[in-house]
Design an enzyme around this catalytic site. Structure first.
Site, PDB file in Angstrom:
ATOM      1  N   ASN A  26      24.443   9.332 -12.345  1.00 51.41           N
ATOM      2  CA  ASN A  26      24.210   9.481 -13.780  1.00 51.41           C
ATOM      3  C   ASN A  26      25.140   8.482 -14.469  1.00 51.41           C
ATOM      4  OD1 ASN A  26      23.987  10.080 -16.454  1.00 51.41           O
ATOM      5  ND2 ASN A  26      24.147  12.302 -16.225  1.00 51.41           N
ATOM      6  N   ARG A  28      30.886  19.060 -24.548  1.00 49.16           N
ATOM      7  CA  ARG A  28      30.247  17.942 -25.264  1.00 49.16           C
ATOM      8  C   ARG A  28      28.807  18.307 -25.652  1.00 49.16           C
ATOM      9  NH1 ARG A  28      27.869  12.560 -22.227  1.00 49.16           N
ATOM     10  NH2 ARG A  28      27.298  11.447 -24.119  1.00 49.16           N
ATOM     11  N   TYR A  62      23.531  18.943 -23.642  1.00 49.36           N
ATOM     12  CA  TYR A  62      23.952  18.778 -22.238  1.00 49.36           C
ATOM     13  C   TYR A  62      24.248  20.080 -21.506  1.00 49.36           C
ATOM     14  CZ  TYR A  62      24.331  13.897 -23.658  1.00 49.36           C
ATOM     15  OH  TYR A  62      24.050  12.637 -24.108  1.00 49.36           O
ATOM     16  N   ARG A 118      14.792  11.178 -27.099  1.00 56.01           N
ATOM     17  CA  ARG A 118      15.958  10.951 -27.967  1.00 56.01           C
ATOM     18  C   ARG A 118      15.854   9.588 -28.661  1.00 56.01           C
ATOM     19  NH1 ARG A 118      21.180  12.378 -24.759  1.00 56.01           N
ATOM     20  NH2 ARG A 118      22.017  12.374 -26.888  1.00 56.01           N
ATOM     21  N   GLU A 133      18.415   8.255 -10.011  1.00 54.77           N
ATOM     22  CA  GLU A 133      19.021   8.229 -11.350  1.00 54.77           C
ATOM     23  C   GLU A 133      18.829   9.620 -11.964  1.00 54.77           C
ATOM     24  OE1 GLU A 133      16.767   5.734 -13.949  1.00 54.77           O
ATOM     25  OE2 GLU A 133      18.190   5.888 -15.607  1.00 54.77           O
ATOM     26  N   PRO A 166      30.598   7.329 -18.231  1.00 54.24           N
ATOM     27  CA  PRO A 166      31.404   7.674 -19.402  1.00 54.24           C
ATOM     28  C   PRO A 166      30.997   8.979 -20.084  1.00 54.24           C
ATOM     29  CG  PRO A 166      30.793   5.367 -19.469  1.00 54.24           C
ATOM     30  CD  PRO A 166      30.132   5.948 -18.260  1.00 54.24           C
ATOM     31  N   ASN A 167      32.003   9.719 -20.477  1.00 54.90           N
ATOM     32  CA  ASN A 167      31.893  10.959 -21.269  1.00 54.90           C
ATOM     33  C   ASN A 167      31.358  12.167 -20.501  1.00 54.90           C
ATOM     34  OD1 ASN A 167      32.863   9.841 -23.784  1.00 54.90           O
ATOM     35  ND2 ASN A 167      30.968   8.657 -23.816  1.00 54.90           N
ATOM     36  N   HIS A 177      19.561  12.177 -15.391  1.00 55.58           N
ATOM     37  CA  HIS A 177      20.028  12.414 -16.766  1.00 55.58           C
ATOM     38  C   HIS A 177      19.814  13.875 -17.110  1.00 55.58           C
ATOM     39  CE1 HIS A 177      20.589   8.192 -17.421  1.00 55.58           C
ATOM     40  NE2 HIS A 177      19.389   7.980 -16.910  1.00 55.58           N
TER      41      HIS A 177
END
Ligand code: DQA
Length: 152
Positions: A73, A18, A23, A106, A97, A10-11, A99
């Site tokens: 991701n 964004r 990012y 965070r 994985e 998502p996103n 990111h």
């Protein structure tokens, strides 16, 4: 020809606009093109997918269950989705994985991942380089696998 899946949750379709301070400014299409092009050079097929819907992501992964490697991701599903974790376990495709941001620097809710303990490894906080390093790892992994198969 082996197949590598590049799956974004998502996103991540909003990459480029964004929260660029977190990012970066590269779009998802640019990431997909760069990853696919590296894989193509090594004669590896790349299938890409992004969705904002957990169900669509699970259906897509089930459809590609015979693929050889997964670059994942999961976006926010990282921190919430037992369903996607179960799919990844069920299809038994080795995966990394990824990111873009360093989730550990965070909010607390981003510190837990439903995927880190079942992935070969995780790349966090390296921006788009994380995708490219993961791609190189997948190439080496598949070349190694091919070599051991021909030596058998
Ligand atoms: C992300 C980190 C997640 O916490 C977040 O929900 C994302 C993107 C990353 O690439 O840094 O959507 O997976």
């Amino acid at each position: 020809m082996p197949t590598v899946l590049l799956l974004n949750g998502p996103n991540l379709n909003l990459l480029g606009t964004r929260e660029p301070e977190i990012y970066g400014s590269t779009t998802l299409m640019e990431i997909e093109e760069q990853v696919s092009s590296v894989l193509r050079e090594h004669k590896i097929k790349c299938e890409t997918f992004q969705s904002n819907s957990e169900g669509e992501i699970i259906d897509w992964l089930q459809k590609w269950r015979d693929a050889d490697f997964l670059l994942l991701n999961p976006g926010a599903l990282t921190h919430t989705s037992v369903g996607l974790r179960d799919t990844v376990l069920a299809i038994e495709i080795p995966f990394l994985e990824i990111h873009l941001s360093n989730v550990h620097q965070r909010e607390k809710f981003r510190h837990h991942s439903y995927f880190s303990d079942i992935a070969i490894g995780s790349l966090v906080g390296l921006g788009i380089k994380g995708y490219l390093l993961a791609t190189q790892f997948a190439v080496d992994y598949l070349e190694q696998k091919e070599k051991s198969a021909t030596n058998d």
